[in-house]
Design an enzyme around this catalytic site. Sequence first.
Site, mmCIF file in Angstrom:
data_model
loop_
_atom_site.group_PDB
_atom_site.id
_atom_site.type_symbol
_atom_site.label_atom_id
_atom_site.label_comp_id
_atom_site.label_asym_id
_atom_site.label_seq_id
_atom_site.Cartn_x
_atom_site.Cartn_y
_atom_site.Cartn_z
ATOM 1 N N ASN A 141 0.826 -1.368 0.016
ATOM 2 C CA ASN A 141 0.038 0.097 -0.044
ATOM 3 C C ASN A 141 0.822 1.192 -0.048
ATOM 4 O O ASN A 141 1.436 1.640 1.118
ATOM 5 C CB ASN A 141 -0.889 0.211 1.389
ATOM 6 C CG ASN A 141 -1.765 1.352 1.467
ATOM 7 O OD1 ASN A 141 -1.678 1.937 0.443
ATOM 8 N ND2 ASN A 141 -2.437 1.431 2.732
ATOM 9 N N LYS A 180 -0.048 4.472 -0.388
ATOM 10 C CA LYS A 180 -0.579 5.514 0.378
ATOM 11 C C LYS A 180 -0.488 6.705 -0.621
ATOM 12 O O LYS A 180 -0.452 6.435 -1.770
ATOM 13 C CB LYS A 180 -0.103 5.532 1.730
ATOM 14 C CG LYS A 180 -0.197 4.546 2.557
ATOM 15 C CD LYS A 180 0.064 4.476 4.044
ATOM 16 C CE LYS A 180 -0.139 3.032 4.809
ATOM 17 N NZ LYS A 180 -0.075 3.221 6.224
ATOM 18 N N HIS A 225 -9.523 1.233 4.939
ATOM 19 C CA HIS A 225 -8.204 1.461 5.560
ATOM 20 C C HIS A 225 -8.536 2.271 6.661
ATOM 21 O O HIS A 225 -9.233 3.256 6.707
ATOM 22 C CB HIS A 225 -7.102 2.066 4.709
ATOM 23 C CG HIS A 225 -5.627 1.862 5.183
ATOM 24 N ND1 HIS A 225 -5.192 2.780 6.045
ATOM 25 C CD2 HIS A 225 -4.785 1.102 5.072
ATOM 26 C CE1 HIS A 225 -4.063 2.664 6.344
ATOM 27 N NE2 HIS A 225 -3.655 1.453 5.925
ATOM 28 N N GLU A 272 -6.920 4.687 7.802
ATOM 29 C CA GLU A 272 -6.673 6.091 7.406
ATOM 30 C C GLU A 272 -7.749 6.808 6.823
ATOM 31 O O GLU A 272 -8.177 8.058 7.188
ATOM 32 C CB GLU A 272 -5.518 6.245 6.719
ATOM 33 C CG GLU A 272 -4.107 5.959 7.298
ATOM 34 C CD GLU A 272 -2.868 5.635 6.566
ATOM 35 O OE1 GLU A 272 -2.973 5.523 5.389
ATOM 36 O OE2 GLU A 272 -2.050 4.923 7.441
ATOM 37 N N GLU A 301 -5.370 -4.807 10.156
ATOM 38 C CA GLU A 301 -4.322 -3.848 10.591
ATOM 39 C C GLU A 301 -4.592 -3.095 11.919
ATOM 40 O O GLU A 301 -5.211 -2.266 11.867
ATOM 41 C CB GLU A 301 -4.476 -2.962 9.324
ATOM 42 C CG GLU A 301 -3.907 -3.290 8.186
ATOM 43 C CD GLU A 301 -3.499 -2.403 7.352
ATOM 44 O OE1 GLU A 301 -2.421 -2.662 6.543
ATOM 45 O OE2 GLU A 301 -3.972 -1.354 7.069
ATOM 46 N N GLY A 311 2.555 2.242 10.945
ATOM 47 C CA GLY A 311 3.854 3.299 10.620
ATOM 48 C C GLY A 311 4.309 3.726 11.885
ATOM 49 O O GLY A 311 5.062 4.624 12.100
ATOM 50 N N SER A 317 3.314 -2.409 10.178
ATOM 51 C CA SER A 317 5.018 -2.303 10.498
ATOM 52 C C SER A 317 5.429 -3.588 9.935
ATOM 53 O O SER A 317 6.460 -4.312 10.615
ATOM 54 C CB SER A 317 5.344 -1.959 11.967
ATOM 55 O OG SER A 317 5.181 -0.757 12.124
HETATM 56 P P1 13P Z 1 3.081 0.377 7.576
HETATM 57 O O1 13P Z 1 3.532 -0.839 7.238
HETATM 58 O O2 13P Z 1 3.938 1.450 7.311
HETATM 59 O O3 13P Z 1 2.916 0.124 9.308
HETATM 60 O O4 13P Z 1 1.694 0.592 7.192
HETATM 61 C C1 13P Z 1 0.611 -0.739 7.280
HETATM 62 C C2 13P Z 1 -0.455 0.019 6.394
HETATM 63 O O5 13P Z 1 -1.309 0.872 6.722
HETATM 64 C C3 13P Z 1 -0.559 -0.829 5.131
HETATM 65 O O6 13P Z 1 -2.149 -0.605 4.688
#
Ligand code: 13P
Length: 253
Positions: free
Chosen positions: A21, A23, A108, A110, A174, A180, A210
């Site tokens: 992903n 982002k 997601h 976010e 997640e 992150g 992560s």
């Molecule tokens: P990270 O791997 O940067 O923690 O992000 C995970 C994520 O949100 C994947 O969709």
Amino acid sequence: MWRGLGRPESPKIAAVLIAGNWKMFKGAHEARSFTTRIRNLPVRTPGVDVVVCPAFAALQGALEGLGSDSAVRVYAQSVHWEIEGAYTGEVSAPMLLELGASGAIVGHSERRQLFGETDDTVRRRAECALEAGLAVIACVGETETEREAGKTEGVLARQVSFVPAHEHLVLAYEPVWAIGTGKTAGPDVAQETHAYIRSLHPAPILYGGSVKPENAAALLAQPDVDGALVGGASLDPASFEAVCLVAAEIVAA
Ligand code: 13P
């Protein structure tokens, strides 16, 4: 271990899914050079379904870099719940299919936390995408406060109850506190939570939060972890390739 995404034209194989992903990183140019580099990666990772999820504006670039014969697939990071209409700023499933995208992430954290996504809009996006012919990765996960308050199972049960069951849908667990942050759910916590989600829904379950080349093997070796949704470590081709190679070793073991 699940049995692949079951694209109608391909026989189902034992597989894990590794999705990157990206982002809101990588424009079209960078997406094109990234996918040019990984277009043949699946040849070295048998049993691994490799997916990248660029921003809408970079989908075309990513697809161009892959060319017509790569087994790497491209998913969007969201998709609207209507086929067309007056929805400024949104992108529909037929638009994604016309470009050559194969799927979309929905829900997601976010989007849930920053853009007002609700369980109901996640459901509507997933249903429309699946009906149109896209594969879907539907994300669920609890916040740190919810976990500390002992609400993890309740939150997951509610979120999962809105996710349709479909052969082209996978879930991604997640935990919000692991995204992150460098904190991962340890393999035991991931396994325990995936087993709980498995009791609620028949879809394969990816772990996200992560994931890196160094911790991917321990996570992917868990019996109820069917793949990974990788954020930060998917932005660098070398580390994304490394996660996919680790996944191939787990499939072969
Ligand atoms: P990270 O791997 O940067 O923690 O992000 C995970 C994520 O949100 C994947 O969709």
